[in-house]
Scaffold this motif. Sequence first.
Motif, mmCIF file in Angstrom:
data_model
loop_
_atom_site.group_PDB
_atom_site.id
_atom_site.type_symbol
_atom_site.label_atom_id
_atom_site.label_comp_id
_atom_site.label_asym_id
_atom_site.label_seq_id
_atom_site.Cartn_x
_atom_site.Cartn_y
_atom_site.Cartn_z
ATOM 1 N N ALA A 1 0.805 -1.434 0.091
ATOM 2 C CA ALA A 1 -0.256 0.009 -0.074
ATOM 3 C C ALA A 1 0.878 1.203 -0.052
ATOM 4 N N TYR A 2 1.703 0.810 0.938
ATOM 5 C CA TYR A 2 3.360 1.926 0.702
ATOM 6 C C TYR A 2 3.803 2.882 -0.833
ATOM 7 N N VAL A 3 3.876 1.619 -1.206
ATOM 8 C CA VAL A 3 4.922 1.372 -2.632
ATOM 9 C C VAL A 3 3.287 2.492 -3.685
ATOM 10 N N ASN A 4 2.087 1.821 -3.140
ATOM 11 C CA ASN A 4 1.062 2.446 -4.385
ATOM 12 C C ASN A 4 1.069 3.326 -4.443
ATOM 13 N N ALA A 5 1.164 3.855 -2.852
ATOM 14 C CA ALA A 5 1.031 5.090 -3.148
ATOM 15 C C ALA A 5 1.900 6.196 -3.235
ATOM 16 N N VAL A 6 3.422 6.392 -3.100
ATOM 17 C CA VAL A 6 3.899 6.987 -3.045
ATOM 18 C C VAL A 6 3.996 6.977 -5.339
ATOM 19 N N GLU A 7 4.014 6.235 -5.356
ATOM 20 C CA GLU A 7 3.772 5.384 -6.264
ATOM 21 C C GLU A 7 3.641 6.533 -7.501
ATOM 22 N N GLY A 8 1.776 6.654 -6.959
ATOM 23 C CA GLY A 8 0.591 7.226 -7.905
ATOM 24 C C GLY A 8 1.444 9.060 -7.457
ATOM 25 N N ARG A 9 1.811 9.049 -5.990
ATOM 26 C CA ARG A 9 1.612 10.659 -6.198
ATOM 27 C C ARG A 9 2.843 10.904 -6.923
ATOM 28 N N ILE A 10 4.060 10.540 -7.127
ATOM 29 C CA ILE A 10 5.161 10.567 -7.265
ATOM 30 C C ILE A 10 4.737 10.709 -9.337
ATOM 31 N N ASN A 11 3.658 9.823 -9.386
ATOM 32 C CA ASN A 11 3.813 9.818 -11.074
ATOM 33 C C ASN A 11 2.772 11.423 -11.580
ATOM 34 N N ALA A 12 1.996 11.575 -10.230
ATOM 35 C CA ALA A 12 0.911 12.401 -10.699
ATOM 36 C C ALA A 12 1.869 14.445 -10.999
ATOM 37 N N LEU A 13 2.766 13.648 -10.135
ATOM 38 C CA LEU A 13 3.920 15.118 -10.056
ATOM 39 C C LEU A 13 4.592 15.271 -11.824
ATOM 40 N N ALA A 14 4.997 13.628 -11.973
ATOM 41 C CA ALA A 14 5.730 13.310 -13.081
ATOM 42 C C ALA A 14 4.861 14.213 -14.218
ATOM 43 N N ARG A 15 4.094 13.749 -14.165
ATOM 44 C CA ARG A 15 2.687 14.196 -15.273
ATOM 45 C C ARG A 15 2.574 15.122 -15.151
ATOM 46 N N VAL A 16 2.199 16.383 -14.271
ATOM 47 C CA VAL A 16 2.434 17.887 -14.451
ATOM 48 C C VAL A 16 3.705 17.816 -14.562
ATOM 49 N N HIS A 17 4.496 18.032 -14.378
ATOM 50 C CA HIS A 17 5.697 18.008 -14.839
ATOM 51 C C HIS A 17 6.289 17.692 -16.353
ATOM 52 N N THR A 18 5.358 16.968 -17.278
ATOM 53 C CA THR A 18 5.989 16.876 -18.381
ATOM 54 C C THR A 18 4.738 17.459 -19.149
ATOM 55 N N ILE A 19 3.448 17.839 -18.428
ATOM 56 C CA ILE A 19 3.107 18.827 -19.375
ATOM 57 C C ILE A 19 3.625 20.573 -19.684
ATOM 58 N N LEU A 20 3.974 20.842 -17.957
ATOM 59 C CA LEU A 20 5.046 21.995 -18.219
ATOM 60 C C LEU A 20 5.919 22.480 -18.664
ATOM 61 N N SER A 21 7.041 21.237 -18.917
ATOM 62 C CA SER A 21 7.540 20.566 -19.773
ATOM 63 C C SER A 21 7.596 21.071 -21.525
ATOM 64 N N LEU A 22 6.193 20.370 -21.874
ATOM 65 C CA LEU A 22 5.945 20.970 -23.051
ATOM 66 C C LEU A 22 5.678 22.932 -23.521
ATOM 67 N N SER A 23 4.929 23.082 -22.598
ATOM 68 C CA SER A 23 5.250 24.490 -22.772
ATOM 69 C C SER A 23 6.681 25.567 -22.006
ATOM 70 N N SER A 24 7.253 24.967 -21.903
ATOM 71 C CA SER A 24 8.629 25.581 -21.942
ATOM 72 C C SER A 24 8.766 26.125 -19.968
ATOM 73 N N TRP A 25 7.217 25.747 -18.677
ATOM 74 C CA TRP A 25 7.161 25.627 -18.248
ATOM 75 C C TRP A 25 6.625 27.206 -18.361
ATOM 76 N N GLN A 26 5.675 27.525 -19.345
ATOM 77 C CA GLN A 26 5.019 28.900 -18.907
ATOM 78 C C GLN A 26 4.075 29.245 -18.600
ATOM 79 N N GLY A 27 3.058 27.367 -18.465
ATOM 80 C CA GLY A 27 2.293 27.297 -17.487
ATOM 81 C C GLY A 27 1.232 25.632 -17.730
ATOM 82 N N ALA A 28 0.254 25.620 -17.494
ATOM 83 C CA ALA A 28 -0.407 24.530 -17.923
ATOM 84 C C ALA A 28 -1.737 24.829 -17.646
ATOM 85 N N GLU A 29 -2.380 24.110 -18.767
ATOM 86 C CA GLU A 29 -3.980 24.300 -18.867
ATOM 87 C C GLU A 29 -4.885 23.322 -18.294
#
Length: 495
Positions: free
Chosen positions: A318-346
């Motif tokens: 349960a601990y691993v799943n929780a950590v992975e889920g939160r870090i994946n969420a962080l990675a997903r938004v990081h990808t979105i921001l990178s595609l916008s050259s860190w100008q923002g996200a919709e």
Amino acid sequence: MDHEKVNILLVDDQPAKLLAYEVILKELGENLVIASSGREALEVLLKTEIAVILVDVCMPELDGFELAAMIREHPRFQKTAMIFISAIQVSDIDRLRGYEMGAVDYVPVPVVPEVLRAKIKVFAELYRKTRELERLNRELEDRVRARTAELENSTARLRESEQRRSMAIAAGKMGSWDWDWISGDWMWDEGQYRIFGVSPESFAVNPANVQALLHPDDVDQLRKAVAEFNKGTRAYETEFRILRPDGEVRWCVGTAAATVDDSSRVVRVSGVTVDITERKRAEERQNLLAREVDHRAKNALALAQSIVRLTRADEVKAYVNAVEGRINALARVHTILSLSSWQGAELSRLIDEELAPYSLGGQIVLAGPKVQLLPTTAQTLALALHELFTNSAKYGALSTRSGRLAIGWQVEDQLLTLSWEESGGPLVMPPKSRGFGTRSLLASVESQLGGQAQFDWRAEGLLCRLEVPLTRKTAATAPGKFDVASASELQRASG
């Protein structure tokens, strides 16, 4: 002195006279050509280059006058020297006629050998000198033509080179200038005027006007550069700024070189100016990007560290799943921001990314306008949405096929209001205590973004309302501050 032999034509109908002329003229060392009649003489002239013609006046068929007239009619022989030999005393009228026919002199009979040789020698030498002069003239003309062609080619190459230089200067945002150190006169080319944002028609190039276009902070530096030439410096390069009349600031690099006289005194300074504004701006953007990448990397690591440290679970899986889920969420938004050259996200893009792991068919309804979030706001809101989706998938409406979820948002006065409304799922009981997900969501939205998070645990499903300022200063400042606050707030939330 060796010289090229010339041809002397002897014309007489009496062989004895021809033989006498040959004997007399043999000492000259020239080529003697014999003709026993006027017609034979004409045939010889057509085949041979003749320097001097010695012709008897009295001959049958064609006499000397008639032969001379025929010779002069031919363009090739109009300047050939002819000497008449006359055995009779000619009158002044006959002499004048002979001269009109082209004779250059008369020799009476009996012939005085020395006189005949002297006359023939003079005209032979004159012919030789004339031919030599003609040869020299031809050579001179050839040299002049060759030199003219060379100059024309050189001029053409110079013109092409100047055109290429002008094109290179225009393309490379360059200008050149020249300063007469003695008279104080300045010369600017078109590129120099273009860099300074002025025109030759309205701008007089002089020290006062030029200084008025220099950035005040760079004037002293350029004065020192000029003073260096009086101290023996022969070349100088420096960067400086100019203030165009329209107020625009441009960065330039200037290179100057001095020309000195025999006493090592500076007489002229010439230079090139290059507009490097775009390079300077690119360097600034690169430096800013490097700082941003550094801050964002630290920010991401700090968030990941907080997630790992503060996540609680009763078992390892349960601990691993929780950590992975939160870090994946962080990675997903990081990808979105990178595609916008860190100008923002919709915002809708963030929600879609959180929905991606679930196959929910038509269980979810989204409604709201396009909203562009600042990078820090997007990161925090992405983690908050992840906690809501995770909780709903485990215990709420998204845990059953009958459950429904409606997510709506609107913006008014730069305040984003997002509603999360669940229905049709398992019966909801208000929690006895808040879990880590709920506490971290409250801490991040309220403390980090300056917003509010409200929860209503209705029996038919959770109702959550998030209010997030879109222009809050802390949401757009350096990510380094976000790190400390996030960790601190999450620690308090978990405590």
